[in-house]
Design an enzyme around this catalytic site. Structure first.
Site, PDB file in Angstrom:
ATOM      1  N   GLY A  69       0.810  -1.215   0.000  1.00 23.11           N
ATOM      2  CA  GLY A  69       0.000   0.000   0.000  1.00 23.11           C
ATOM      3  C   GLY A  69       0.843   1.264   0.000  1.00 23.11           C
ATOM      4  CB  THR A  70       3.844   2.237   1.933  1.00 27.32           C
ATOM      5  OG1 THR A  70       3.221   1.952   3.186  1.00 27.32           O
ATOM      6  CG2 THR A  70       4.724   3.467   2.079  1.00 27.32           C
ATOM      7  CG  ASN A 149      -5.713   3.657   8.741  1.00 27.75           C
ATOM      8  OD1 ASN A 149      -6.000   4.631   8.029  1.00 27.75           O
ATOM      9  ND2 ASN A 149      -4.724   3.686   9.606  1.00 27.75           N
ATOM     10  CD  GLN A 177      -7.584  -0.878   6.869  1.00 24.84           C
ATOM     11  OE1 GLN A 177      -8.327  -1.851   7.007  1.00 24.84           O
ATOM     12  NE2 GLN A 177      -6.389  -0.833   7.422  1.00 24.84           N
ATOM     13  CB  SER A 197      -1.819  -3.454   1.054  1.00 22.02           C
ATOM     14  OG  SER A 197      -0.826  -4.168   1.748  1.00 22.02           O
ATOM     15  CG  HIS A 199      -0.042  -6.565   5.092  1.00 25.47           C
ATOM     16  ND1 HIS A 199      -0.230  -6.185   6.404  1.00 25.47           N
ATOM     17  CD2 HIS A 199       0.311  -5.462   4.423  1.00 25.47           C
ATOM     18  CE1 HIS A 199       0.037  -4.881   6.505  1.00 25.47           C
ATOM     19  NE2 HIS A 199       0.364  -4.423   5.315  1.00 25.47           N
ATOM     20  CB  THR A 235      13.742  -9.800  -9.703  1.00 21.02           C
ATOM     21  OG1 THR A 235      14.940  -9.536 -10.430  1.00 21.02           O
ATOM     22  CG2 THR A 235      13.352 -11.263  -9.859  1.00 21.02           C
ATOM     23  CB  CYS A 323       2.125   5.048  11.715  1.00 23.56           C
ATOM     24  SG  CYS A 323       1.626   3.936  10.421  1.00 23.56           S
TER      25      CYS A 323
HETATM   26  C1  LIG Z   1      -1.944  -0.526   5.934  1.00 21.75           C
HETATM   27  C2  LIG Z   1      -2.312   0.686   5.166  1.00 21.75           C
HETATM   28  C3  LIG Z   1      -1.420   1.272   4.240  1.00 21.75           C
HETATM   29  C4  LIG Z   1      -0.015   0.751   4.045  1.00 21.75           C
HETATM   30  O1  LIG Z   1      -0.004  -0.462   3.361  1.00 21.75           O
HETATM   31  P1  LIG Z   1       1.325  -1.382   3.456  1.00 21.75           P
HETATM   32  O2  LIG Z   1       1.065  -2.483   2.494  1.00 21.75           O
HETATM   33  O3  LIG Z   1       1.415  -1.851   4.870  1.00 21.75           O
HETATM   34  O4  LIG Z   1       2.479  -0.527   3.040  1.00 21.75           O
HETATM   35  C5  LIG Z   1      -1.840   2.374   3.537  1.00 21.75           C
HETATM   36  N1  LIG Z   1      -3.072   2.892   3.704  1.00 21.75           N
HETATM   37  C6  LIG Z   1      -3.957   2.363   4.563  1.00 21.75           C
HETATM   38  C7  LIG Z   1      -5.310   2.963   4.701  1.00 21.75           C
HETATM   39  C8  LIG Z   1      -3.610   1.251   5.330  1.00 21.75           C
HETATM   40  O5  LIG Z   1      -4.476   0.750   6.204  1.00 21.75           O
END
Ligand SMILES: *Cc1c(COP(=O)(O)O)cnc(C)c1O
Length: 385
Positions: A69-70, A149, A177, A197, A199, A235, A323
């Protein structure tokens, strides 16, 4: 243990792990090579891309794999800022974005871009009229998250996308989210770019994707080989991408059931807490919120001390976002909602998911009132009230 922090991360679904496994040893080839094991990997990556596209109603050639996500947020915002620097230097975002968006905007501000931060109401909903008034001829991008989030509030994305389109401005939404949790269609939402993302929906960490509508002018951030049409080199993270694809497939199949089941658990938790504990403030929008998220403030005590006592009982929740945990500042999201500092300090976030059972909720409802009572007994604020 009772894990109630699914918005921070989720355990990887065992079916996802199983799908990933053979790509570490048997199918280890570099997809960019030309022999058969590489070609096979390439085909499997494209299948995963189709599954991700399918989950959000996109075309597979509009999906690009990233490290999460980042990175997707960084790419959308900096990529458009750099590509359109001759057109304008103004970006509109909200006060309650994830730090992946906020700090990217902060960086751009340092190198000459102008950022407008849209305020929110007490429920955390962005002020649409403020957005309309903030638009000027230099505006090149609006970026507003889908669901927050921390408090779970869902934004009127379709409406904002329409405003952006009418004004010929690109629109990006951080949907980390919501993708995998609720049905998403990039067409219905009307976004030009969307971040997701793995995870956050039972896939592995360190892999994600960005949807970029065909024809969008966006600069590349990661230069190198020709992976992802030369737009995102490096890669391929083959096991990760396969895992993301599998997670997307499972989410699509099981979402409807999960939504009902988890909503019931979250709502039971909310009702129980309100009944058993006095002086609770529920944060976020009362209806328009993620069905798995419950954010509340326990007045007169600190969220962190509750969290530690719950930790002792092997119940894992969050106080504010991951964070900001560790810093003494209360959550920027709660402050933006107009919650006073002293109340915002007492915030707790429960975020539920696939492996929670009704017993988990019952256990919290048994333990939490006692913890709050103990802590309030020794709180000078509770005494004085
Ligand atoms: C977790 C999250 C991110 C970051 O995603 P990562 O895959 O952990 O870098 C960005 N935005 C929101 C709203 C999130 O909940």
């Amino acid at each position: 243990m009772i894990y109630l922090d699914y918005n921070a991360t989720t355990p990887t679904d065992p079916r996802v792990i199983k799908a990933m496994k053979e790509y570490f040893f048997e199918k280890f080839g570099n997809p960019s090579s030309i022999y058969e094991i590489a070609r096979e990997n390439r085909r499997d990556i494209e299948k995963a891309r189709e599954k991700v596209a399918d989950l959000i109603d996109a075309n597979s050639d509009e999906i690009f794999f990233t490290s999460g996500g980042t990175e997707s947020d960084n790419w959308a915002i900096k990529g458009v800022a750099f590509a359109l620097k001759d057109k304008g230097n103004h970006i509109i975002t909200s006060q309650i974005e994830h730090h992946a968006v906020l700090n990217t905007c902060k960086f751009l501000n340092k190198i000459g871009y102008e950022i407008t931060y849209v305020p929110v109401d007490k429920y955390g909903v962005v002020d649409i009229d403020f957005i309309k008034k903030a638009i000027k001829k230099e505006t090149i991008l609006i970026t507003i998250m889908h669901a927050n989030n921390e408090i779970g509030t869902i934004q009127p994305i379709e409406e904002i996308a329409k405003i952006a389109k009418e004004n010929n401005i690109y629109f990006h939404s951080d949907c980390v989210q919501t993708v995998g949790k609720i049905p998403i269609s990039v067409k219905k939402l009307g976004v030009d770019m969307l971040s997701l993302s793995a995870h956050k929906f039972y896939g592995p960490k360190g892999v994600g994707a960005i949807y970029i509508r065909k024809g969008t002018k966006i600069e590349t951030l990661i230069h190198g080989g020709e992976q992802e049409k030369g737009k995102r080199s490096g890669t391929y993270n083959v096991p990760g991408i396969i895992g993301l694809g599998k997670a997307a497939e499972i989410a699509k199949e099981e979402m409807e059931e999960e939504m009902k089941r988890v909503k019931y658990l979250r709502d039971k938790l909310e009702k129980g807490i309100i009944e058993k504990i006095p002086e609770i403030v529920i944060n976020g929008h009362p209806e328009n919120h993620l069905y798995n998220t419950l954010n509340l403030c326990v007045k007169y005590i600190e969220g962190e001390s509750i969290l530690l006592k719950l930790d002792f009982e092997k119940i894992y929740v969050s106080s504010g976002s991951a964070c900001t945990s560790g810093s003494l500042e209360p959550s920027h999201v709660l402050l933006a909602c107009g919650i006073p500092h002293e109340i915002a300090h007492g915030s707790l976030r429960f975020s539920l998911g696939k492996y929670n059972k009704e017993e988990d909720v019952d256990k919290v409802l048994e333990v939490l009132p006692k913890i709050v009572e103990e802590l309030r007994k020794i709180s000078p604020f509770w005494e004085k009230k």
